[in-house]
Design a protein around this motif. Structure first.
Motif, PDB file in Angstrom:
ATOM      1  N   ILE A 127       0.842  -1.200   0.000  1.00 38.55           N
ATOM      2  CA  ILE A 127       0.000   0.000   0.000  1.00 38.55           C
ATOM      3  C   ILE A 127       0.878   1.252   0.000  1.00 38.55           C
ATOM      4  O   ILE A 127       0.586   2.233  -0.696  1.00 38.55           O
ATOM      5  N   CYS A 165       0.189   3.393  -3.094  1.00 37.75           N
ATOM      6  CA  CYS A 165      -0.779   4.431  -2.725  1.00 37.75           C
ATOM      7  C   CYS A 165      -0.198   5.578  -1.906  1.00 37.75           C
ATOM      8  O   CYS A 165      -0.793   6.652  -1.851  1.00 37.75           O
ATOM      9  N   LYS A 215       0.199   8.193   3.398  1.00 37.02           N
ATOM     10  CA  LYS A 215      -1.052   8.617   4.037  1.00 37.02           C
ATOM     11  C   LYS A 215      -2.063   7.489   4.063  1.00 37.02           C
ATOM     12  O   LYS A 215      -2.727   7.247   5.077  1.00 37.02           O
ATOM     13  N   ASP A 216      -2.173   6.755   2.963  1.00 36.68           N
ATOM     14  CA  ASP A 216      -3.137   5.653   2.893  1.00 36.68           C
ATOM     15  C   ASP A 216      -2.737   4.489   3.801  1.00 36.68           C
ATOM     16  O   ASP A 216      -3.601   3.808   4.364  1.00 36.68           O
ATOM     17  N   TYR A 249      -4.203   4.854   7.224  1.00 35.72           N
ATOM     18  CA  TYR A 249      -5.593   4.404   7.343  1.00 35.72           C
ATOM     19  C   TYR A 249      -5.652   2.892   7.513  1.00 35.72           C
ATOM     20  O   TYR A 249      -6.427   2.365   8.321  1.00 35.72           O
ATOM     21  N   TYR A 250      -4.832   2.196   6.740  1.00 31.54           N
ATOM     22  CA  TYR A 250      -4.827   0.728   6.805  1.00 31.54           C
ATOM     23  C   TYR A 250      -4.363   0.241   8.172  1.00 31.54           C
ATOM     24  O   TYR A 250      -4.934  -0.701   8.730  1.00 31.54           O
ATOM     25  N   TYR A 254     -10.775  10.045   9.346  1.00 34.98           N
ATOM     26  CA  TYR A 254     -10.326   8.650   9.229  1.00 34.98           C
ATOM     27  C   TYR A 254     -11.440   7.743   8.705  1.00 34.98           C
ATOM     28  O   TYR A 254     -11.520   6.573   9.057  1.00 34.98           O
ATOM     29  N   LYS A 287     -11.742   6.480   5.853  1.00 40.46           N
ATOM     30  CA  LYS A 287     -11.165   5.364   5.096  1.00 40.46           C
ATOM     31  C   LYS A 287     -10.862   4.176   6.005  1.00 40.46           C
ATOM     32  O   LYS A 287     -10.996   3.024   5.595  1.00 40.46           O
ATOM     33  N   SER A 288     -10.449   4.452   7.222  1.00 39.47           N
ATOM     34  CA  SER A 288     -10.144   3.378   8.164  1.00 39.47           C
ATOM     35  C   SER A 288     -11.411   2.599   8.514  1.00 39.47           C
ATOM     36  O   SER A 288     -11.386   1.373   8.612  1.00 39.47           O
ATOM     37  N   THR A 320     -12.343   0.468   5.672  1.00 38.25           N
ATOM     38  CA  THR A 320     -11.371  -0.617   5.587  1.00 38.25           C
ATOM     39  C   THR A 320     -11.725  -1.741   6.554  1.00 38.25           C
ATOM     40  O   THR A 320     -11.629  -2.920   6.213  1.00 38.25           O
ATOM     41  N   TYR A 361      -6.316   2.592  -3.432  1.00 39.19           N
ATOM     42  CA  TYR A 361      -6.293   2.114  -2.046  1.00 39.19           C
ATOM     43  C   TYR A 361      -7.310   1.011  -1.785  1.00 39.19           C
ATOM     44  O   TYR A 361      -6.962  -0.049  -1.239  1.00 39.19           O
ATOM     45  N   TYR A 362      -8.568   1.242  -2.161  1.00 36.88           N
ATOM     46  CA  TYR A 362      -9.592   0.235  -1.872  1.00 36.88           C
ATOM     47  C   TYR A 362      -9.365  -1.047  -2.669  1.00 36.88           C
ATOM     48  O   TYR A 362      -9.722  -2.140  -2.229  1.00 36.88           O
TER      49      TYR A 362
END
Length: 205
Positions: A22, A26, A29-30, A33-34, A109, A111-112, A115, A169-170
């Motif tokens: 990632i 990506c 920053k991404d 989130y992961y 956050y 995206k987290s 995820t 990212y996704y």
């Protein structure tokens, strides 16, 4: 044995492959989130993992006493308890991941939270594998664990790379979850073949 060592190394590499890929595809920053989502997922995994730790010595003792049928009953009971545990945990992670992360880390956050919802789709398979993994180690059959860990590593590299390049990212998250799910499915199918029971018997029991 070397099989256990190979499995341990492969599992360590698998834990670090997704964030590494990632980061590469990506950006830093991404991957932040992961890591937040992964930490929550790992915390939820810790509960059933603790509950299934006694399975390996129990299976080993039953095998030494020649009680093969009791080993299978141990597996069926463990699966039943894990199933009872998995439903509220899965629902809770899906429903409360977003508000929990907002309270914990504040806004920004999202995206987290998404995820977590994607990763948790493999949770039922994980809960099925934990008792089976313990049973095989107790029976002195670590080969399948080694093969599954190596398969997971290969799928992880290929699926995360391909989907991250196409969907960002996704795509990487879906690729990681898909790699884990396919590895779990392979493990469960081979486990049932090794111990000589049909998969449907596990669900019936």
């Amino acid at each position: 044995s070397y099989r256990v060592q190979v499995t341990t190394i492969a599992m360590f590499l698998n834990d670090n492959l997704a964030p590494t890929l990632i980061t590469y595809f990506c950006g830093l920053k991404d991957v932040a989130y992961y890591r937040v989502a992964s930490r929550l997922f790992n915390l939820s995994r810790a509960i059933p993992m603790k509950l299934t730790q006694p399975i390996t010595p129990a299976a080993s003792n039953l095998k030494a006493m020649g009680k093969d049928k009791d080993v299978l009953q141990l597996f069926f009971r463990s699966m039943k308890y894990n199933a009872l545990l998995s439903f509220p945990l899965t629902v809770g992670m899906i429903v409360f991941s977003h508000p929990f992360i907002v309270v914990w880390l504040g806004s920004g956050y999202e995206k987290s939270a998404m995820t977590v919802i994607i990763i948790v789709s493999s949770y039922f398979l994980f809960l099925g594998c934990e008792p089976a993994w313990g049973i095989l180690y107790g029976l002195g059959k670590p080969n399948l664990g080694m093969h599954t860990s190596i398969l997971h590593m290969g799928l992880n590299i290929s699926l995360v790379s391909i989907l991250a390049m196409k969907f960002g990212y996704y795509g990487a998250i879906v690729g990681s979850t898909l790699a884990l799910s396919l590895s779990y499915i392979y493990f469960l199918i081979r486990f049932h073949q090794i111990v000589g029971i049909a998969i449907r018997d596990t669900f019936v029991e």
